[in-house]
Design an enzyme around this catalytic site. Structure first.
Site, PDB file in Angstrom:
ATOM      1  N   HIS A   1      -6.371   8.740   0.846  1.00 14.41           N
ATOM      2  CA  HIS A   1      -5.120   7.995   0.865  1.00 14.41           C
ATOM      3  C   HIS A   1      -4.972   7.262   2.203  1.00 14.41           C
ATOM      4  O   HIS A   1      -5.238   7.815   3.261  1.00 14.41           O
ATOM      5  CB  HIS A   1      -3.933   8.948   0.675  1.00 14.41           C
TER       6      HIS A   1
ATOM      7  N   ASP B   1       0.847  -1.185   0.000  1.00 13.80           N
ATOM      8  CA  ASP B   1       0.000   0.000   0.000  1.00 13.80           C
ATOM      9  C   ASP B   1       0.885   1.238   0.000  1.00 13.80           C
ATOM     10  O   ASP B   1       1.899   1.289   0.683  1.00 13.80           O
ATOM     11  CB  ASP B   1      -0.938   0.007   1.211  1.00 13.80           C
ATOM     12  N   SER B   2       0.518   2.226  -0.817  1.00 13.52           N
ATOM     13  CA  SER B   2       1.227   3.496  -0.914  1.00 13.52           C
ATOM     14  C   SER B   2       2.694   3.264  -1.291  1.00 13.52           C
ATOM     15  O   SER B   2       2.960   2.690  -2.340  1.00 13.52           O
ATOM     16  CB  SER B   2       1.068   4.276   0.393  1.00 13.52           C
ATOM     17  N   ALA B   3       3.644   3.683  -0.455  1.00 14.82           N
ATOM     18  CA  ALA B   3       5.050   3.416  -0.770  1.00 14.82           C
ATOM     19  C   ALA B   3       5.281   1.928  -0.992  1.00 14.82           C
ATOM     20  O   ALA B   3       6.072   1.525  -1.858  1.00 14.82           O
ATOM     21  CB  ALA B   3       5.942   3.926   0.360  1.00 14.82           C
TER      22      ALA B   3
END
Length: 315
Positions: free
Chosen positions: A281, A154-156
Site C-alpha cells: 500500500h 491514491d488510497s483515500a
C-alpha cells in the site's frame, strides 16, 4: 506472494513502522510528512508548479497546479492525495502529481482538502468536489480544456476520486473522461476476509491502521452507507466514465480495492484493473525510484491519454 525484492531490501534496513494508533495525530502527521518529503521526485520536467487557494465550502482550499511543457489547452486532472483522510498534504504526494502531469500531459490540480479528526466526514469530499467544480469553471485560465477532465487519487484520494465521479454523474457536469484510482477501496469498513487477513500485519499498512483512520474520519457507522465513503453502495453506477483501478498485491485492502471493478463492469462502465506484483500500500509514492511504481504511473497515464483521445473524437 513474495514482496518485491527492492522493497524487501529497503525495509530490511529500516525499523518497522509502528501501528498508527500509537501516535498522537500531530506526531503521525509530522512523521508521514518527514518521510514523504525525503522521497525523490520522478525525473520529469514541467513548465510550472504554482500554489494558490480557491474558494471552498468552509473557507479557502490550498491547491497546487502543475502545468506540463508544451502548448495548451491541456486536459485537466484533479488529484486527491492519500493519507487515510487524516494525514497528507500538497507536499507528501507531490511526486505523484508531478508524474501524473508529465505522463498524462495534463494540467494537474492537487487538492489540500480538510483532514480528520478536526474535520469529520464528509468535509474532505465537500472540499474535493468544490475543487472539481472550480477547475471546470476556470479551465481556460489554467490553460486547460474543460471538455477533457479527469479525477485521480491514491488510497483515500482514490476513494475521493471515485466519489467525485459519482457526484459529477449526479450533477450532470462536469463531464469526466476518466477516473484514476490507485488502491482506493470501493467499500468500507474493509471486510475481514481475503487480503485483509493475509496482510493484516502489513507490510507498511496494517488492517487496524485502516480501521483507525476511518474511526477518526466518520461520525457514526451510518456514514459507511454513504456512497462517498463506500462508492460500491451508490444506487447506480451506470454512465460513469472509464475507470482505471490499481491495486497492490501485498496490501490488506487489496480485495476491497479490486471489488469495485466488477460492480462497474456490471453497470457497463469500461474498467482497466491492474494488480502490481510484490507491491505494498502506498507504493506509487516511490515513483522516483521503484519500477513497480513507475509501471503503475505509466499505466494510469496511458489510460488517461487514451480516454482523453476518445473524448476528443466524440466531441
Amino acid at each position: 506472494m513474495p514482496l518485491d525484492h527492492q522493497l524487501e531490501a529497503m525495509f530490511a534496513g529500516q525499523p518497522e513502522w509502528p501501528p498508527v494508533r500509537n501516535f498522537p495525530i500531530d506526531a503521525l502527521r509530522d512523521a508521514v510528512r518527514s518521510s514523504s518529503v525525503q522521497l525523490p521526485p520522478p525525473a520529469v520536467t514541467l513548465a510550472s508548479v504554482d500554489d494558490r487557494t480557491i474558494p471552498g465550502p468552509a473557507g479557502e482550499i490550498p491547491v497546487r497546479i502543475y502545468t506540463p511543457e508544451g502548448a495548451g489547452p491541456f486536459p485537466l486532472i484533479v488529484y486527491f492525495h492519500g493519507g487515510g483522510f487524516v494525514v497528507g498534504d500538497l507536499d507528501t504526494q507531490d511526486m505523484i502529481a508531478r508524474g501524473l502531469s508529465a505522463g498524462a500531459e495534463s494540467v494537474v490540480v492537487s487538492v489540500g482538502y480538510r483532514l480528520a479528526p478536526e474535520h469529520k466526514f464528509p468535509a474532505a469530499f465537500e472540499d474535493s468536489w468544490a475543487a472539481v467544480q472550480w477547475t471546470a469553471a476556470n479551465a481556460t485560465k489554467l490553460a486547460g480544456d474543460a471538455a477533457l477532465m479527469a479525477v485521480a487519487g491514491d488510497s483515500a484520494g482514490g476513494v475521493i476520486a471515485s466519489a467525485c465521479g459519482l457526484l459529477a454523474k449526479k450533477a450532470g457536469a462536469p463531464k469526466l473522461s476518466a477516473i484514476l484510482n490507485w488502491y482506493g477501496p470501493g467499500i468500507h469498513p474493509i471486510p475481514a476476509e481475503g487480503s485483509a487477513i493475509e496482510f493484516a500485519d502489513g507490510p507498511v499498512l496494517r488492517l487496524d491502521d485502516a480501521h483507525f483512520f476511518w474511526d477518526m474520519f466518520i461520525t457514526d457507522d451510518a456514514d459507511y452507507q454513504d456512497f462517498r465513503a463506500s462508492p460500491m453502495k451508490a444506487s447506480s453506477h451506470e454512465g460513469l466514465p472509464p475507470t482505471f483501478i490499481a491495486s497492490a498485491e501485498c496490501d490488506p485492502i487489496r480485495d476491497a480495492v479490486e471489488a469495485y471493478g466488477p460492480v462497474l463492469e456490471q453497470a457497463g462502465v469500461k474498467v482497466e484493473m491492474q494488480r502490481y506484483p510484490g507491491m505494498v500500500h502506498g507504493f506509487v509514492s516511490w515513483v522516483g525510484f521503484l519500477p513497480g511504481a513507475q509501471a503503475a504511473m505509466a499505466d494510469a497515464c496511458a489510460f488517461a491519454k487514451m480516454q482523453f483521445a476518445a473524448s476528443r473524437r466524440n466531441a
